[in-house]
Each structure stands twice: as structure tokens, then as C-alpha cells.
Design a protein around this motif. Structure first.
Motif, PDB file in Angstrom:
ATOM      1  N   VAL A  30       0.816  -1.010  -0.251  1.00 16.06           N
ATOM      2  CA  VAL A  30      -0.220   0.016   0.315  1.00 16.06           C
ATOM      3  C   VAL A  30       0.647   1.030   0.007  1.00 16.06           C
ATOM      4  N   ARG A  31       1.874   1.167   1.463  1.00 15.40           N
ATOM      5  CA  ARG A  31       2.777   2.179   0.735  1.00 15.40           C
ATOM      6  C   ARG A  31       3.628   3.060  -0.815  1.00 15.40           C
ATOM      7  N   SER A  32       3.967   1.249  -1.076  1.00 10.97           N
ATOM      8  CA  SER A  32       4.587   2.065  -2.838  1.00 10.97           C
ATOM      9  C   SER A  32       3.830   2.043  -3.470  1.00 10.97           C
ATOM     10  N   LEU A  33       2.127   1.752  -3.382  1.00  9.48           N
ATOM     11  CA  LEU A  33       1.706   2.385  -4.594  1.00  9.48           C
ATOM     12  C   LEU A  33       1.640   3.236  -4.242  1.00  9.48           C
ATOM     13  N   ALA A  34       1.735   4.507  -2.806  1.00 11.64           N
ATOM     14  CA  ALA A  34       0.977   5.879  -2.685  1.00 11.64           C
ATOM     15  C   ALA A  34       2.398   6.646  -3.373  1.00 11.64           C
ATOM     16  N   LEU A  35       3.664   5.847  -3.159  1.00 14.10           N
ATOM     17  CA  LEU A  35       4.664   6.937  -3.693  1.00 14.10           C
ATOM     18  C   LEU A  35       4.508   6.849  -4.443  1.00 14.10           C
ATOM     19  N   ALA A  36       4.347   5.136  -5.478  1.00 18.20           N
ATOM     20  CA  ALA A  36       4.414   5.655  -6.669  1.00 18.20           C
ATOM     21  C   ALA A  36       3.827   6.429  -7.755  1.00 18.20           C
ATOM     22  N   GLY A  37       2.876   6.320  -7.318  1.00 17.69           N
ATOM     23  CA  GLY A  37       1.529   6.888  -8.007  1.00 17.69           C
ATOM     24  C   GLY A  37       1.549   8.351  -8.103  1.00 17.69           C
ATOM     25  N   GLY A  38       2.609   9.518  -6.748  1.00 17.12           N
ATOM     26  CA  GLY A  38       2.972  11.020  -8.058  1.00 17.12           C
ATOM     27  C   GLY A  38       4.358  10.841  -8.760  1.00 17.12           C
ATOM     28  N   TYR A 139      10.815  10.054  -3.005  1.00 19.77           N
ATOM     29  CA  TYR A 139      11.743  10.178  -2.274  1.00 19.77           C
ATOM     30  C   TYR A 139      11.637   9.593  -0.584  1.00 19.77           C
ATOM     31  N   ALA A 140      11.525  10.698  -0.287  1.00 19.60           N
ATOM     32  CA  ALA A 140      12.267  11.479   1.222  1.00 19.60           C
ATOM     33  C   ALA A 140      11.818  10.527   2.348  1.00 19.60           C
ATOM     34  N   MET A 141      10.542   9.967   1.611  1.00 21.07           N
ATOM     35  CA  MET A 141       9.541   9.388   2.417  1.00 21.07           C
ATOM     36  C   MET A 141       9.977   7.718   2.739  1.00 21.07           C
ATOM     37  N   ILE A 142      10.929   7.265   1.204  1.00 18.76           N
ATOM     38  CA  ILE A 142      11.212   5.684   0.914  1.00 18.76           C
ATOM     39  C   ILE A 142      11.829   5.220   2.674  1.00 18.76           C
ATOM     40  N   ARG A 143      13.183   6.410   3.186  1.00 18.82           N
ATOM     41  CA  ARG A 143      13.833   5.718   4.580  1.00 18.82           C
ATOM     42  C   ARG A 143      12.939   5.875   5.664  1.00 18.82           C
ATOM     43  N   VAL A 144      12.004   6.885   5.607  1.00 18.88           N
ATOM     44  CA  VAL A 144      10.641   6.752   6.812  1.00 18.88           C
ATOM     45  C   VAL A 144       9.507   5.258   6.512  1.00 18.88           C
ATOM     46  N   VAL A 145       9.204   4.593   5.143  1.00 20.48           N
ATOM     47  CA  VAL A 145       8.670   3.993   5.793  1.00 20.48           C
ATOM     48  C   VAL A 145       9.029   2.415   5.318  1.00 20.48           C
ATOM     49  N   PHE A 146      10.059   2.520   5.128  1.00 20.25           N
ATOM     50  CA  PHE A 146      10.805   0.964   4.996  1.00 20.25           C
ATOM     51  C   PHE A 146      12.171   0.560   5.033  1.00 20.25           C
ATOM     52  N   GLU A 147      12.158  -0.023   5.494  1.00 19.27           N
ATOM     53  CA  GLU A 147      13.860  -0.641   6.114  1.00 19.27           C
ATOM     54  C   GLU A 147      14.957  -0.626   5.032  1.00 19.27           C
ATOM     55  N   PRO A 148      16.427  -0.214   5.473  1.00 17.05           N
ATOM     56  CA  PRO A 148      17.385  -0.002   4.441  1.00 17.05           C
ATOM     57  C   PRO A 148      17.385  -1.333   3.769  1.00 17.05           C
ATOM     58  N   THR A 149      17.107  -2.348   4.113  1.00 17.01           N
ATOM     59  CA  THR A 149      17.027  -3.217   3.234  1.00 17.01           C
ATOM     60  C   THR A 149      16.505  -3.596   1.796  1.00 17.01           C
ATOM     61  N   GLY A 400      23.375   5.258  -1.837  1.00 13.05           N
ATOM     62  CA  GLY A 400      24.814   5.787  -1.401  1.00 13.05           C
ATOM     63  C   GLY A 400      24.877   7.018  -0.128  1.00 13.05           C
ATOM     64  N   VAL A 401      23.586   7.798  -0.995  1.00 15.73           N
ATOM     65  CA  VAL A 401      23.895   9.545  -0.473  1.00 15.73           C
ATOM     66  C   VAL A 401      22.574   9.598   0.819  1.00 15.73           C
ATOM     67  N   LEU A 402      21.728   8.295   0.938  1.00  7.86           N
ATOM     68  CA  LEU A 402      21.520   7.566   2.283  1.00  7.86           C
ATOM     69  C   LEU A 402      22.096   7.332   2.886  1.00  7.86           C
ATOM     70  N   LYS A 403      22.584   6.520   2.612  1.00 10.18           N
ATOM     71  CA  LYS A 403      24.173   5.775   4.090  1.00 10.18           C
ATOM     72  C   LYS A 403      24.862   6.613   4.101  1.00 10.18           C
ATOM     73  N   GLU A 409      21.424  14.175   9.696  1.00 13.25           N
ATOM     74  CA  GLU A 409      20.688  14.430   7.868  1.00 13.25           C
ATOM     75  C   GLU A 409      20.163  13.549   6.885  1.00 13.25           C
ATOM     76  N   GLN A 410      19.502  13.149   7.836  1.00 13.57           N
ATOM     77  CA  GLN A 410      18.651  11.986   7.654  1.00 13.57           C
ATOM     78  C   GLN A 410      18.153  11.932   6.776  1.00 13.57           C
ATOM     79  N   GLU A 411      16.893  12.812   7.741  1.00 12.36           N
ATOM     80  CA  GLU A 411      16.292  13.940   5.983  1.00 12.36           C
ATOM     81  C   GLU A 411      16.186  14.539   5.423  1.00 12.36           C
ATOM     82  N   LEU A 412      17.467  15.023   5.613  1.00 14.41           N
ATOM     83  CA  LEU A 412      17.996  16.115   5.435  1.00 14.41           C
ATOM     84  C   LEU A 412      18.781  15.308   3.114  1.00 14.41           C
TER      85      LEU A 412
END
Length: 478
Positions: A30-38, A139-149, A400-403, A409-412
Motif C-alpha cells: 500500500v505504501r509503495s502504491l502511494a509513493l509510486a503514484g505521484g 523519495y523522502a518517505m522511502i527512508r521513513v516507511v521502509f527498512e534499509p534492506t 549511497g547518498v542516504l547511507k 541529516e537523514q531527512e535532509l
């Protein structure tokens, strides 16, 4: 790629079942659908616009402002991207996505009724603002709603939505252009955007998961970023060499001032070390920019070149131009699951494929012909190669940028991904407009002028990925 994992203490380094099934099922689905739709909405609009622009220019004029359609859209998207964190804080995920969709729909309606190119550009400005919101939030919500793997696959999914756009965008734009009703293409986007707003309201939470967190907006840096793009764009509207050089010099000075302000500012536009030569994160951003600039330069003018030089109708020209995005999608999906040393190989392959593709286009695209498939086949292969290159590297550059960013500064870092990509896209569009205008697209114009412009465009834009060979080595830590 040896990049420190800033969130290794938050999630295990690897987890069972962290494949596509884990990303696309249950709550993650469901989260993927919301992020991808925009992103789909944003991307489809780009391909509709590039497909119908030759018809738009024939109807309302404005050939000298051709590249400005992309530049204005992307500059506004930069603003939307930069403001997205604040919008998310104020309105929450549901309200932020809905706001972006409504603004996007308003811009589409303005484009649909445009009597002239300046009005069209205003509509594209509004569209870009809404599209920037939608693009950055994904993109900004990927690190929030999913595990790094799951980050590489989530990045690949979002990037892969450009592949969906290659199927829908050229079809919508091409059909309406061939029917002589290009305005209907924009009319069709408005209800689609409103439907997405309803979808976002249904599946996304009403408030941010961390409502106490405050976001700040680095307005001086954003204004300098936009000013640099507009300086190049202003110079690109004329074939006059002096005006072109003045635009580039002004952009260079504004960029230097941006670096100075960013280093001293309390409110940052980019994570720490992004503008320091030699750092891993600076190499990652530089490689992203060089790859994105190359793709943008081709996507804008390929439909025009195919129609004028290779006798292709708008629908077919749109689909052939979209082969770059198709290659990007194939590359992203193919490489998203690799690890270890293979990551470095994927990153290094990107500029090699792009240099090769651009040189092939520089040789073949300017040759006017009958449009036979024998003539078009190598051009198509080159277009796919350019997109495939960036697709192979993209999920790993973004991850790589997120890591590489500091934990604080993860949100930034998440928001900066779209800012940097959109800035590169805007610069690419502006420089492409400058090169083709100087190359003869307007004067002398016609088939001869268009052929010369194609030669200069693809020849000149083989240089960014050539430079990317060096930054990619640093990004991949080879």
C-alpha cells in the motif's frame, strides 16, 4: 561500494524475505502504491509535453522558447521539492500529497487553454510546483516507511515509474497531437491528478509520524540555485554566442556564491560534505548530476529531430524518444538486487554506456532519411543504452547518498536527492537549448539547421558522461 551505513544500528544489515515480494505485499504494498503514484503522474506529464511540443509550437509559436517548457517546469519542481518537507510537516502525508496533486491539476488546466507560449510557460510553472511536491515526497518517505534492506528496491520502484510513463505519456501526447487536439492531452491530466489526490487521502496517514520534528528551508541557497538555472536559460534563447557566454558566466558566478553561502549557512540545502571535493557523497552527487544532464539533453529534442529529420509522426517519435526512459527502468530493476563488488561495476558502467550512446547519436541522428527501420534501429539501440546506463547506477547512487549522510541529516539527504536531480535536469534542459539554438535550430532552421543542431547537441553532451568516468570511480570506491 564502501559507504558507512549511518543506520546500521536501527535495522539489521540483512533480513530474510527482503525481495520484491516484501516490498509489494501487505502494508509495504500500500505504501509503495502511494509513493509510486505521484511519480507516475509527474513523469507521464513530462513525456506528454515532450511529445506534443512540436505540435504546440506549430499552433501557438514559440520555437525559441522550446527548451523553456522543460526548464520552467523543472525549476518550479525544484521549488516544490525544497518546500516539500515543510508541507509535509504542516499538512501531513495525506494533505501534502493531496495539495501537490491539486496544484498540478491547476497547472494542467492553464496549459490546456494557453493562447500563447508565455501563458503555456506559466501553466508549466504551476504544474512543476505540484509535480515537485509529489516527486520529492516519494523519495523522502522511502527512508521513513521502509527498512534499509528495501531501500534499493524501493528506489528502483520509484525510478521504474518512469517506465510506466514511457508507455502512457507518448501514447496520450502522440494520439492527441496526430488528431490535431494537443490541448486535450493537458485536459486529460487534470482529472488524473484529482483521482490521485483521492487515492492519497484514502491510503496515507493524516499526520507525520514525527509531528514534533521541525523542518527549515534554506531560502538563500534555493534562490541562488534557481537564479543559476535561469541565467543559463536566458542565454539559451538566442543563437548569439556573446549572450550564450554571458549566461554561462552568470550561472557560474551564482553557483560559486551558492557554494559559499551553503558552507556558511546554518540551514543546509545538502548534507555535510556534499560540496567538498574528494568526499564520497560529493562524488555520488556529481555522478548523479552528470548522468541526469545527459539523459535530459536527449529527451527534450529527440522527438523534434525524429519528426523533422527522420519522417516520424508524433506518436512514433514520442515512443522512440521514450526508449531512454525504458532503458532507465530496465537498468534500475535489473541492478537493484545486486550487492558487493557488483554495485561498483553497475556505477562504472553508467558513463561508459552513455558516452557510447551519445557518440552514436552524434553520427547517425543528423543524417536526414526516410525513417526506415534499418535507419532507425541503431538510433534506438543508442537511446536504450543511454537510459540503461543511468538505470544500472541510479538505485545505488541514491542509496549511497542516504547511507553516506550523517544520522542527524537523514531527512535532509532524502529531500536533497530530488533537489539535485531536478537541478541537473534543469541545467541539462537549459544547456541543450543553448547548444541547439547556437547550432542552427532557429537560424537557418529547416532540415539543414535541425541536422546541424542535432550534431552539436549529441556531440557536446557526450562530454558530461566522459567526466562521469572519473566521478563514478570515486562513487564506486574502485
Amino acid at each position: 561500494m564502501s559507504i558507512p551505513n549511518a543506520q546500521a544500528d536501527r535495522h539489521p544489515a540483512s533480513s530474510p524475505g527482503m525481495g520484491w515480494g516484501a516490498l509489494l505485499s501487505g502494508t509495504n504494498g500500500v505504501r509503495s502504491l502511494a509513493l509510486a503514484g505521484g511519480v507516475v503522474l509527474h513523469a507521464i506529464n513530462i513525456y506528454i509535453a515532450t511529445t506534443i511540443l512540436p505540435s504546440v509550437v506549430q499552433d501557438i509559436g514559440g520555437l525559441d522558447l522550446y527548451a523553456w517548457n522543460t526548464t520552467v517546469f523543472v525549476v518550479a519542481s525544484i521549488l516544490g521539492s525544497a518546500l516539500s518537507a515543510k508541507l509535509l510537516q504542516v499538512a501531513g502525508p495525506r494533505g501534502a500529497y493531496a495539495t501537490g496533486a491539486v496544484i498540478f491539476a491547476l497547472g494542467a488546466l492553464i496549459c490546456a487553454v494557453s493562447p500563447s507560449m508565455p501563458v503555456m510557460l506559466f501553466g508549466r510553472l504551476i504544474q512543476g510546483l505540484g509535480g515537485g511536491f509529489l516527486f520529492a515526497l516519494a523519495y523522502a518517505m522511502i527512508r521513513v516507511v521502509f527498512e534499509p534492506t528495501l531501500w534499493p528496491r524501493a528506489m528502483a520502484l520509484v525510478s521504474g515509474m518512469w517506465g510506466v510513463a514511457t508507455l502512457v505519456g507518448p501514447a496520450v501526447g502522440g494520439i492527441f497531437a496526430e488528431l490535431g487536439i494537443w490541448r486535450a492531452a493537458f485536459w486529460s491530466l487534470a482529472p488524473a491528478a484529482l483521482l490521485f489526490a483521492l487515492l492519497a487521502a484514502a491510503v496515507l496517514p493524516g499526520r507525520d509520524a514525527e509531528p514534533g520534528r521541525k523542518s527549515s528551508i534554506p531560502f538563500p541557497q534555493i534562490l541562488l540555485l534557481v537564479a543559476a538555472v535561469l541565467a543559463i536559460s536566458a542565454g539559451s534563447t538566442s543563437p548569439d554566442l556573446l549572450r550564450n557566454v554571458a549566461g554561462i558566466v552568470a550561472a557560474g558566478l551564482l553557483s560559486a556564491l551558492l557554494v559559499l553561502v551553503e558552507r556558511r549557512a546554518g540551514k543546509k540545502l545538502l548534507p555535510h560534505g556534499s560540496l567538498t571535493p574528494g568526499t564520497s557523497i560529493a562524488a555520488l552527487y556529481a555522478t548523479m548530476c552528470l548522468l541526469a544532464v545527459t539523459v535530459t539533453s536527449g529527451e527534450i529534442f529527440v522527438p523534434l529531430f525524429l519528426q523533422v529529420l527522420h519522417q516520424q509522426p508524433p506518436l512514433m517519435a514520442g515512443y522512440l524518444a521514450a526508449l531512454m526512459a525504458a532503458g532507465w527502468t530496465i537498468g534500475s530493476v535489473t541492478s537493484s538486487g545486486v550487492g558487493g563488488r557488483s554495485v561498483g561495476r553497475m556505477i562504472l558502467a553508467a558513463p561508459i554506456l552513455q558516452v557510447t550512446g551519445m557518440l552514436v547519436l552524434a553520427i547517425l541522428a543528423p543524417r536526414a532519411g526516410s525513417g526506415s527501420w534499418v535507419e532507425l534501429a541503431p538510433i534506438c539501440v543508442a537511446l536504450v543504452a543511454i537510459g540503461l546506463g543511468v538505470g544500472l547506477a541510479w538505485p545505488h547512487l541514491l542509496t549511497g547518498v542516504l547511507k553516506a549522510a550523517r544520522p542527524s541529516e537523514q531527512e535532509l539527504a532524502g529531500a536533497s536527492i530530488t533537489t539535485v536531480q531536478l537541478f541537473a535536469t534543469a541545467i541539462g534542459a537549459a544547456l541543450a537549448g543553448m547548444v541547439v539554438n547556437a547550432g542552427g535550430l532557429i537560424e537557418p532552421g529547416g532540415v539543414a539547421g535541425t541536422a546541424n543542431a542535432a550534431l552539436w547537441l549529441f556531440g557536446a553532451f557526450a562530454l558530461p558522461p566522459a567526466i562521469g568516468l572519473f566521478t563514478a570511480r570515486r562513487a564506486a570506491r574502485l
